[in-house]
Scaffold this active site. Structure first.
Site, PDB file in Angstrom:
ATOM      1  N   GLU A   1      -5.989   1.653   4.944  1.00 23.81           N
ATOM      2  CA  GLU A   1      -7.146   1.494   5.835  1.00 23.81           C
ATOM      3  C   GLU A   1      -7.513   2.506   7.136  1.00 23.81           C
ATOM      4  O   GLU A   1      -8.253   3.176   7.214  1.00 23.81           O
ATOM      5  CB  GLU A   1      -6.756   0.810   6.528  1.00 23.81           C
ATOM      6  CG  GLU A   1      -7.181  -1.027   5.314  1.00 23.81           C
ATOM      7  CD  GLU A   1      -5.739  -0.870   5.274  1.00 23.81           C
ATOM      8  OE1 GLU A   1      -6.804  -1.912   3.690  1.00 23.81           O
ATOM      9  OE2 GLU A   1      -4.903  -1.081   4.655  1.00 23.81           O
TER      10      GLU A   1
ATOM     11  N   HIS B   1      -3.570 -13.826   7.347  1.00 19.07           N
ATOM     12  CA  HIS B   1      -4.435 -13.576   7.393  1.00 19.07           C
ATOM     13  C   HIS B   1      -5.829 -13.745   7.517  1.00 19.07           C
ATOM     14  O   HIS B   1      -6.699 -14.859   6.843  1.00 19.07           O
ATOM     15  CB  HIS B   1      -4.274 -13.236   5.484  1.00 19.07           C
ATOM     16  CG  HIS B   1      -4.102 -12.427   4.812  1.00 19.07           C
ATOM     17  ND1 HIS B   1      -2.043 -12.599   4.636  1.00 19.07           N
ATOM     18  CD2 HIS B   1      -3.775 -11.347   3.754  1.00 19.07           C
ATOM     19  CE1 HIS B   1      -1.782 -11.655   4.138  1.00 19.07           C
ATOM     20  NE2 HIS B   1      -2.708 -10.819   3.592  1.00 19.07           N
TER      21      HIS B   1
END
Length: 379
Positions: free
Chosen positions: A102, A171
């Site tokens: 990322e 998450h």
């Protein structure tokens, strides 16, 4: 391996650079109808997934500077199939599959935006964007200011945000208040297909960095779409909330998935004679304070709903705005409905207790209208 990847990335950016040279595609005005997908005149509903896909498709068709980058956005058609068909239509130079890094591909995207391109950076989940938060905040959000307006950063960071189902603490976070606290960023969180389509198109066209917070559980939901919303020229303004339901007794604010819960709670409140006005924020930063305060001045009561944590949340900011601008209109304390102040549990029964439910909003609405029965009296 990394040297080869860097060379490939550099070559692709050089190819994209050629589009910016005078006389090339980026300098030409492309009619909005050219090459855009057509929808049946009888189409009445569209999933959020398809609404996002159509918005990206049309903007990539209209503006050759727009490109999509992220993990599995190409060959796999997107982790949630939002980018389905885009690789086949636009090719690997404009739909770029990246390694699981990322920080790397976000940095490339921000650099491309400095250079005049319009990247759409997809995160498989915004939880993974924490790996790239330095690029989002220190590079994307601040460069226009630090360059005295000489460098624009037209980049969109998009992907699912907030709780899904059974994916536990790492998450399931809502990052709305994180990014909304940063000057230089615009933060959007759509609810319906119309929201997703119109706001994403506006985000891609915007000269500033936009954090576009979607919801995994909404991707497969279908919503009615007007003929206007299906038009290729359709956009929605950033910074403007939508009144989903007009009411007179209590204002309920929400964004993303929580709008659906607020509307269902309003139906339950109506059975008890309470008329709730439901406001879909759409835009988190800038926040439509005018619409919020106008509603509270009409209803004199406020319930805010969000699935994020309570401290320093979006509801807290709305509460502050109302207290500062409309305090004398309030007839009851402001009610805040939020996620529990704990990391998200994995067990399904505990997970349900950790996120707002319809009954939580109904109880808050009744408390604000002084319709609830005190615990002592019920005993």
């Amino acid at each position: 391996m990394w040297s080869k990847l860097r060379l490939r990335a550099s070559a692709r950016l050089l190819d994209l650079d050629s589009l910016l040279r005078p006389g090339n595609a980026a300098d030409k005005v492309v009619p909005s109808w050219f090459g855009c997908r057509k929808f049946s005149s009888g189409a009445k509903e569209m999933t959020v997934r398809d609404a996002l896909n159509s918005a990206i498709d049309e903007e990539m068709t209209t503006d050759s500077r727009v490109f999509l980058m992220g993990e599995e956005v190409g060959e796999y058609q997107g982790a949630y199939k939002v980018s389905k068909g885009l690789l086949q239509k636009f090719g690997p130079d404009r739909v770029l599959d990246t390694p699981i890094t990322e920080a790397g591909f976000t940095g490339i995207g921000v650099g491309a935006a400095f250079y005049g391109l319009k990247p759409i950076i997809e995160f498989m989940t915004f939880n993974f964007a924490m790996q790239a938060i330095d690029h989002i905040i220190n590079s994307a959000a601040k460069t226009n200011y630090m360059s005295a307006g000489q460098i624009s950063v037209p980049v969109v960071f998009r992907g699912p945000n907030g709780a899904a189902a059974g994916v536990a603490a790492q998450h399931s976070q809502c990052f709305a208040s994180w990014y909304a606290s940063v000057p230089g960023l615009k933060v959007i969180s759509p609810y319906s297909s119309e929201d997703a389509r119109g706001l994403l198109k506006s985000a891609i066209r915007d000269p500033d960095p936009v954090v576009f917070l979607e919801n995994e559980l909404l991707y497969g939901e279908s919503f009615p779409m007007s003929a206007e919303a299906l038009d290729p020229s359709f956009t929605l303004p950033i910074g403007k909330a939508k009144i989903e339901l007009v009411g007179s007794d209590v204002t309920i604010t929400a964004f993303s998935k929580m709008v659906g819960l607020a509307l269902k709670a309003a139906e339950e409140l109506a059975k008890d004679g309470i008329s709730a006005e439901v406001i879909n924020l759409r835009s988190i930063r800038p926040l439509d304070r005018g619409t919020l305060n106008a509603s509270v001045r009409k209803t004199s009561r406020l319930v805010t709903v969000e699935e994020g944590w309570p401290q320093h949340g979006i509801g807290a900011e709305i509460c502050a705005s109302v207290v500062e601008e409309s305090f004398e209109y309030l007839d009851a304390p402001v009610e805040r409905i939020t996620g529990a102040d704990v990391p998200m549990p994995y067990a399904a029964n505990l997970e349900r207790m950790a996120v707002p439910q319809i009954e939580d909003i109904v109880r808050a609405g009744k408390r604000a209208c002084y319709r609830s029965v005190p615990v002592s009296a019920a005993a």
